[in-house]
Each structure stands twice: as structure tokens, then as C-alpha cells.
Write an enzyme that holds these catalytic residues in place. Structure first.
Site, PDB file in Angstrom:
ATOM      1  N   TYR A 192     -10.413   1.003  10.780  1.00 35.62           N
ATOM      2  CA  TYR A 192     -11.973   1.235   9.898  1.00 35.62           C
ATOM      3  C   TYR A 192     -12.300   0.206   8.982  1.00 35.62           C
ATOM      4  CZ  TYR A 192      -7.862   3.392   7.416  1.00 35.62           C
ATOM      5  OH  TYR A 192      -6.820   3.580   6.765  1.00 35.62           O
ATOM      6  N   LYS A 193     -11.378  -0.821   9.021  1.00 36.19           N
ATOM      7  CA  LYS A 193     -11.751  -2.002   7.761  1.00 36.19           C
ATOM      8  C   LYS A 193     -12.709  -3.049   8.734  1.00 36.19           C
ATOM      9  CE  LYS A 193      -7.644  -1.010   5.343  1.00 36.19           C
ATOM     10  NZ  LYS A 193      -8.048  -0.146   4.200  1.00 36.19           N
ATOM     11  N   ARG A 206     -12.640  -5.161  -6.522  1.00 39.94           N
ATOM     12  CA  ARG A 206     -12.537  -5.788  -5.099  1.00 39.94           C
ATOM     13  C   ARG A 206     -13.945  -6.115  -4.405  1.00 39.94           C
ATOM     14  NH1 ARG A 206      -8.341  -2.823  -1.365  1.00 39.94           N
ATOM     15  NH2 ARG A 206     -10.180  -1.560  -0.988  1.00 39.94           N
ATOM     16  N   PHE A 259       0.881  -1.121   0.077  1.00 42.89           N
ATOM     17  CA  PHE A 259      -0.102  -0.006  -0.037  1.00 42.89           C
ATOM     18  C   PHE A 259       0.859   1.462  -0.045  1.00 42.89           C
ATOM     19  CE2 PHE A 259      -2.638   3.450   1.825  1.00 42.89           C
ATOM     20  CZ  PHE A 259      -3.961   3.020   1.074  1.00 42.89           C
ATOM     21  N   ASP A 281       2.115  -4.881   8.355  1.00 45.66           N
ATOM     22  CA  ASP A 281       0.902  -4.109   8.345  1.00 45.66           C
ATOM     23  C   ASP A 281      -0.213  -5.039   8.250  1.00 45.66           C
ATOM     24  OD1 ASP A 281      -1.028  -2.822   7.412  1.00 45.66           O
ATOM     25  OD2 ASP A 281       0.180  -1.392   6.145  1.00 45.66           O
TER      26      ASP A 281
HETATM   27  C1  LIG Z   1      -2.108  -1.903   3.824  1.00 40.28           C
HETATM   28  C2  LIG Z   1      -2.671  -0.508   4.374  1.00 40.28           C
HETATM   29  N1  LIG Z   1      -1.687   0.191   4.775  1.00 40.28           N
HETATM   30  C3  LIG Z   1      -2.051   1.630   5.286  1.00 40.28           C
HETATM   31  C4  LIG Z   1      -3.225   2.173   4.935  1.00 40.28           C
HETATM   32  C5  LIG Z   1      -3.262   3.520   5.436  1.00 40.28           C
HETATM   33  O1  LIG Z   1      -3.575   3.920   6.610  1.00 40.28           O
HETATM   34  P1  LIG Z   1      -3.557   5.126   7.209  1.00 40.28           P
HETATM   35  O2  LIG Z   1      -4.566   6.044   6.328  1.00 40.28           O
HETATM   36  O3  LIG Z   1      -4.408   4.899   8.436  1.00 40.28           O
HETATM   37  O4  LIG Z   1      -2.335   6.160   7.438  1.00 40.28           O
HETATM   38  C6  LIG Z   1      -4.091   1.282   4.305  1.00 40.28           C
HETATM   39  C7  LIG Z   1      -5.256   1.947   3.892  1.00 40.28           C
HETATM   40  O5  LIG Z   1      -6.254   1.633   3.188  1.00 40.28           O
HETATM   41  C8  LIG Z   1      -4.028   0.007   4.090  1.00 40.28           C
HETATM   42  O6  LIG Z   1      -4.587  -0.893   3.234  1.00 40.28           O
END
Ligand SMILES: Cc1ncc(COP(=O)(O)O)c(C=O)c1O
Length: 397
Positions: A221-222, A371, A127, A196
Site C-alpha cells: 500500500y506504500k 516525514r 517498525f 522487511d
Molecule cells: C516496515 C514496516 N513493517 C510492517 C508494517 C505493517 O505491516 P502490516 O500492517 O501490513 O502488517 C509497516 C507499516 O507501515 C512498516 O512500515
């Protein structure tokens, strides 16, 4: 009624987690398959938040920092998350965003690394935010970033590696990476690993402690249904806490925050991962949202997740015209998270827009990926069947 519709109804009737659905605000005319982006609203949240606003803030005001437990909420909520990611209490703190926690973990891991370790391995398909943060952490610490396929991290870790930053489940393909094997191999190379967990926590067992993971971060939030922008979390393994040198040592992580001393002295335990004043409204909304997990066994969640995604894939094979949408999510259970991604050769964005118009909400990732996230606490087999059927209608039109 088709055979698959009958089968879906029978599977729903036999589903031990089915009753959980009533704990969420959902409408029957929509199939919600975007809980891997924003989880649905648990019913307990609105009442709790109104109490927090009207009584704790409105009437108790400043007293709530102590009397309503606001000050200790980051560790208290962290402990509730800990159970879901296989961590004993005292190692997870809730707060900040995933991006900020990636920064804390990666820089702290580099600071723990021995002489001559100046390489940060980053999952090549990560990500994006993790990659951006790792690049900045590298510049600050005099390291360099090397991008490797997540599946090759174990082989890539070597004598110069300080830390590997890996996504447990790939956000685009839904591929689940080997946390036990990768962690062991990175350790054997003398390095640390940061996982992560954004796309795995709440969807499958993670077993952080059992695998000796060094650091982990994730959002809430997921699959944890904490709400838009709900606080993220940071896991620091207990035996690393005393050496955890946060690059963001705010006053909330001071051993005596109200001593207001000019010199920084870090707190013990998970609190060392804190920075500034926590976002109390979001944090307490998250705490209420976590009530849906009471009594839930994460292995049952995983079993249902795999059954749902297996069934959805069968329905897609049955309903979708050949060649119009191909799975990019691995078929092997050991390599599958809780989503199914389909590559749609033509017009993927418009296909998803049409699905949403017809009441099937997934999402689209450029250039050609549809998705569909399966949240076992509230997604049913009839939802999976209907989503595939509507997809077949849209792609067959
Ligand atoms: C794997 C992954 N890491 C990090 C994030 C983003 O993190 P944040 O917006 O909480 O910093 C996401 C958001 O969808 C994600 O899917």
C-alpha cells in the site's frame, strides 16, 4: 520566481518518468508526500474493480474462482511484485498482512536453523509490528530475541543466531540498510535473514535473488500503490521452498486443497506461503495498480528518487530558518531510502497539521519527526520545491 523554482521546472521538464504522473488520480492543489504511508490511486484500479464486482462476482459468481483466475491470483500477483524486488518468478506470493508474513518467515527460518541456534536478532529501531511478532515467534519456538542496531546486524550474527529480521529502510529516519553486506555476513555466521521491504519495494532496486536473500516480506500500500490494506507478500528463496515449514499451514497451501484431506501435505513453490481464502477484491485492485509499473525500470526510479530527495534537502536548507528542522535522513545516497525525515525541535505535530492545511501532505512520527515520502512515479521537482517553501513559511511564521 526564485532560482530554485526555475530549477524545479527545468528538472521536471527533463524527467523521463514525468508522464507516469498522469496514470494516477492526483489534484494539482495538493503536494502529496505521503506515498510512503498510502500510495496514490492509479487510474486503472476503479474500472478494473468495477468489472471484478459487477461481472466476475455479480454475474459469474463461483465460476470466477477458476474462469476469472481468482484461485491463482496470489501467485500471479506475487510474480508481478517479484520483478520489482529482483526475484525470478515462482518465489513470491501475495496475501495476508506484512505482520502475518513476518510470523511465517521468522518461524520457518527458526525451524530451518541447526541445533543450538536459539537467537532471533531484531532491528532495534524496527517498525513495531516486526518486534512484537518476533517476540511471539521466539516464545513459540524457544528462542530469545536480541535487539541490535540494523547497521550492526552483520557483526552481531553468531553461532547461536537462527535468523535476523531487518528493515531495509527505517520507517522513521528513511535510512537504507546494507542488504548485500548484511545478508552475506548473516549467512557467513550460518544464519538466515528476513528483510522487511515495506519502505523499499517500488522505491529502489532490491535484488533479492542476486544477494541470496532467504526470506522477505513487504506491504503493497506504500510505493506499490495497492490501496488501503492491500495484501502484503512473502518471498521464499526457491531452494528453501521445499524445507519451508509454515507455522500457518492453511488449506490454501495444501498440495490438493480440494481433496479436503485431514492430513496436511504442503504445496510446492510459492503457494506454500498461502494460508486461507485470499482477499480477492483487494488482491485484484492491487493487480490493476501494478499496471503502472509496466515498462518501468526500477533503476530509473531510484535515480529520480535520489535526485528528488537531494533537491528537497537543498530547498529545505535554502527556505527553512536555521535550526528549525534538521535532516535525520542520511545524506549519503547509499544510506538513503526514498523519504526525507526532518527533526523539528518544537511543535512538530502542529507544524505538520499546518502543512496539510496549506496543501502539503507529509506525516508526523512522535515525538518530533516530520516525514516526507517521495514517490518517483508521481512526485515532481516542483512538488519538492513547493513543499520546502511552504515548510519554510510555516516555520518562519
Ligand atoms: C516496515 C514496516 N513493517 C510492517 C508494517 C505493517 O505491516 P502490516 O500492517 O501490513 O502488517 C509497516 C507499516 O507501515 C512498516 O512500515
Amino acid at each position: 520566481m526564485s532560482d530554485l523554482t526555475h530549477e524545479a521546472l527545468a528538472l521536471d521538464a527533463a524527467d523521463g518518468l514525468r508522464a507516469k504522473r498522469a496514470e494516477f488520480v492526483l489534484d494539482d492543489d495538493t503536494v502529496y508526500l505521503d506515498g510512503n504511508s498510502l500510495g496514490a490511486l492509479p487510474r486503472s484500479v476503479a474500472g478494473r474493480l468495477s468489472d471484478v464486482v459487477e461481472r466476475e462476482w455479480g454475474r459469474l459468481r463461483i465460476r470466477s474462482w477458476t474462469e476469472s483466475g481468482w484461485w491463482t491470483a496470489p501467485e500471479r500477483v506475487g510474480d508481478r511484485i517479484a520483478r520489482l524486488v529482483g526475484a525470478a518468478p515462482g518465489q513470491v506470493v501475495a496475501g495476508d498482512s506484512t505482520s502475518v508474513n513476518v510470523f511465517k518467515a521468522v518461524v520457518a527460518a527458526v525451524r530451518l536453523a541447526g541445533e543450538g541456534r536459539d537467537e532471533i536478532l531484531v532491528d532495534a529501531a524496527t517498525f513495531p509490528t516486526d518486534g512484537y511478532i518476533a517476540a511471539s515467534a521466539a516464545r513459540l519456538t524457544g528462542c530469545r530475541v536480541r535487539a541490535v542496531d540494523a547497521a550492526d546486524t552483520a557483526a552481531a550474527a553468531g553461532p547461536r543466531t537462527a535468523v535476523a529480521l531487518v528493515n531495509h529502510v527505517d520507517y522513521r529516519t528513511g535510512r537504507l540498510h546494507d542488504l548485500p553486506g548484511t545478508t552475506a555476513a548473516v549467512h557467513a555466521a550460518g544464519a538466515r535473514v528476513v528483510w522487511d521491504l515495506c519502505h523499499s519495494a517500488g522505491a529502489l532496486p532490491v535484488a533479492l535473488d542476486a544477494n541470496g536473500v532467504d526470506f522477505a516480506v513487504g506491504c503493497t500500500y506504500k510505493y506499490l500503490n495497492g490501496g488501503p490494506g492491500s495484501p502484503a507478500y512473502l518471498y521464499v528463496r526457491r531452494d528453501l521452498q521445499a524445507g519451508f515449514d509454515s507455522p500457518l499451514p492453511g488449506w490454501n497451501s495444501h498440495a490438493d486443497p480440494f481433496g479436503m484431506s485431514a492430513a496436511y501435505e504442503p504445496a510446492d513453490g510459492a503457494a506454500r506461503g498461502r494460508v486461507g481464502t485470499p482477499d480477492i477484491l483487494s488482491l485484484l485492485a492491487l493487480e490493476a495498480a501494478l499496471d503502472v509499473w509496466d515498462g518501468v525500470d526500477i533503476t530509473a526510479v531510484r535515480a529520480k528518487s535520489l535526485a528528488l530527495t537531494d533537491f528537497f534537502l537543498r530547498c529545505v536548507a535554502a527556505y527553512v530558518p536555521e535550526g528549525r528542522a534538521e535532516p535525520v535522513t542520511p545524506l549519503a545516497h547509499a544510506e538513503r531510502g526514498s523519504q526525507v525525515s526532518l527533526r523539528c525541535a518544537t511543535g512538530a505535530e502542529e507544524v505538520m497539521a499546518e502543512l496539510v492545511r496549506r496543501g502539503v501532505v507529509g506525516d508526523f512520527r512522535r515525538p518530533d519527526v516530520l516525514r516526507f515520502g517521495f514517490t518517483p512515479l508521481y512526485t515532481g521537482f516542483a512538488d519538492a520545491e513547493r513543499a520546502a517553501r511552504v515548510l519554510g513559511e510555516v516555520l518562519g511564521a
